[in-house]
Design a protein around this motif. Structure first.
Motif, short mmCIF file in Angstrom:
data_model
loop_
_atom_site.label_atom_id
_atom_site.label_comp_id
_atom_site.label_asym_id
_atom_site.label_seq_id
_atom_site.Cartn_x
_atom_site.Cartn_y
_atom_site.Cartn_z
N CYS A 7 21.87 39.50 55.11
CA CYS A 7 21.63 38.42 55.25
C CYS A 7 21.16 37.34 55.81
O CYS A 7 19.47 37.88 56.12
CB CYS A 7 22.53 37.41 54.77
N GLN A 8 21.52 37.59 57.64
CA GLN A 8 20.52 37.63 58.71
C GLN A 8 19.35 38.13 58.67
O GLN A 8 18.19 38.42 59.51
CB GLN A 8 21.74 37.84 59.94
N GLN A 9 19.63 39.26 59.64
CA GLN A 9 18.79 40.94 58.86
C GLN A 9 17.67 40.52 58.10
O GLN A 9 16.44 40.34 58.55
CB GLN A 9 19.28 41.82 59.30
N LEU A 10 17.99 40.45 57.18
CA LEU A 10 17.12 40.10 56.22
C LEU A 10 15.94 38.84 56.36
O LEU A 10 15.37 38.64 56.08
CB LEU A 10 17.76 39.75 54.60
N ARG A 11 17.03 37.84 56.79
CA ARG A 11 16.08 36.70 57.04
C ARG A 11 14.99 36.55 57.82
O ARG A 11 13.63 36.26 58.23
CB ARG A 11 17.04 35.57 57.08
N ARG A 12 15.81 37.18 59.02
CA ARG A 12 14.56 37.65 60.55
C ARG A 12 13.37 38.27 60.45
O ARG A 12 12.47 37.82 61.07
CB ARG A 12 15.55 37.69 61.44
N SER A 13 13.78 39.16 59.30
CA SER A 13 12.99 40.09 59.00
C SER A 13 11.41 39.49 58.91
O SER A 13 10.33 40.23 58.89
CB SER A 13 13.23 40.99 58.16
N ARG A 14 12.27 38.26 57.99
CA ARG A 14 10.71 37.39 57.60
C ARG A 14 10.36 36.08 58.52
O ARG A 14 9.27 35.43 57.77
CB ARG A 14 11.16 37.09 55.95
N ASN A 15 10.73 36.68 59.51
CA ASN A 15 10.53 35.08 60.41
C ASN A 15 10.88 34.14 59.78
O ASN A 15 10.29 33.33 60.03
CB ASN A 15 9.18 35.26 61.07
N TRP A 16 12.18 33.98 59.53
CA TRP A 16 12.67 32.48 58.66
C TRP A 16 13.74 32.00 59.60
O TRP A 16 14.47 32.69 59.89
CB TRP A 16 13.43 32.95 57.55
N THR A 17 13.97 30.27 59.60
CA THR A 17 14.72 29.85 60.13
C THR A 17 16.04 29.75 59.08
O THR A 17 15.51 30.13 57.94
CB THR A 17 14.48 29.26 61.12
N GLN A 18 17.01 29.66 59.66
CA GLN A 18 18.03 29.60 58.74
C GLN A 18 17.61 28.57 57.40
O GLN A 18 18.23 28.05 56.77
CB GLN A 18 19.76 28.64 59.17
N GLU A 19 16.99 27.10 57.86
CA GLU A 19 17.16 25.73 57.88
C GLU A 19 15.48 25.93 56.24
O GLU A 19 15.61 25.62 55.56
CB GLU A 19 16.32 25.12 58.60
N GLU A 20 14.71 27.42 56.82
CA GLU A 20 13.81 27.71 56.19
C GLU A 20 13.97 28.90 54.41
O GLU A 20 14.00 28.39 53.56
CB GLU A 20 12.81 28.55 56.40
N LEU A 21 15.30 29.26 54.93
CA LEU A 21 16.08 30.28 54.27
C LEU A 21 16.61 29.20 52.74
O LEU A 21 16.57 28.84 51.70
CB LEU A 21 16.60 31.72 54.48
N ALA A 22 17.96 28.08 53.61
CA ALA A 22 18.31 27.41 53.26
C ALA A 22 16.84 26.50 51.49
O ALA A 22 18.42 26.37 51.00
CB ALA A 22 19.06 26.62 54.01
N ALA A 23 16.68 25.97 52.27
CA ALA A 23 15.39 25.40 51.90
C ALA A 23 15.17 26.19 51.00
O ALA A 23 14.40 25.63 49.05
CB ALA A 23 14.19 24.77 51.95
N ARG A 24 14.77 27.09 50.72
CA ARG A 24 14.30 28.28 49.77
C ARG A 24 15.13 28.68 48.80
O ARG A 24 15.36 28.56 47.39
CB ARG A 24 13.83 29.24 50.01
#
Length: 169
Positions: A7-24
């Motif tokens: 999950c962390q690797q996929l999020r970082r590959s898109r340059n998203w912060t935890q806040e951005e992914l959580a909101a999505r």
């Protein structure tokens, strides 16, 4: 790799912060942080949301893997569809099912050909024909057990081929 690492690797590959992914996906940043630290796993609905968002299978997200083998991010950060789909590997169960199915089908064909090579019939003591043809062949040659064994093997082979695996991880 664990669920959290993926999950962390996929999020970082898109340059998203935890806040951005959580909101999505509609969760709190704290919940996402717990998932990424492998403290807890998300519920089914959130796993499905992550799967859809990242374009990977739920199987990829949930099944542990060694290091980066099969990781969609390690091969190319822009191709999330590179995640293993579960259909890319030929399993031993599939091979065994195919071999069993083929062998039993061949056995039934040979048994059928052998049974039609003669004129078989079973008559009652007063001369009335009770059984003829293949059924009589199986009884007179005492091969009914072989017919049922091959039939059961064929069914077992087909089940191994076409039923989904129910392994627990």
């Amino acid at each position: 790799m664990t669920f959290g690492e993926k999950c962390q690797q996929l999020r970082r590959s898109r340059n998203w912060t935890q806040e951005e992914l959580a909101a999505r996906i509609g969760v709190s940043r704290q919940a996402l942080s717990k998932w990424e630290s492998d403290t807890v796993l998300p519920d089914t609905e959130n796993v499905l949301r992550l799967s859809d968002l990242f374009g990977v299978t739920t199987d990829y997200l949930l099944r542990p893997q060694a290091d980066d083998a099969g990781s969609p991010v390690s091969s190319a950060a822009s191709t999330p569809s590179a995640a293993p789909s579960g259909h890319e590997k030929t399993t031993g169960r599939t091979i065994a099912g195919a071999v069993l199915t083929a062998a039993c089908m061949l056995g039934l064909v040979i048994l059928g050909i052998w049974g039609t090579r003669g004129d078989y019939s079973i008559c009652s003591p007063d001369g009335v024909t009770i059984k003829q043809g293949f059924r009589a062949f199986l009884e007179t040659e005492h091969l009914r057990w072989l017919f049922w064994l091959l039939t059961a093997g064929l069914i077992g082979g087909l089940l191994a081929l076409f039923l989904p695996s129910r392994r627990k991880t």
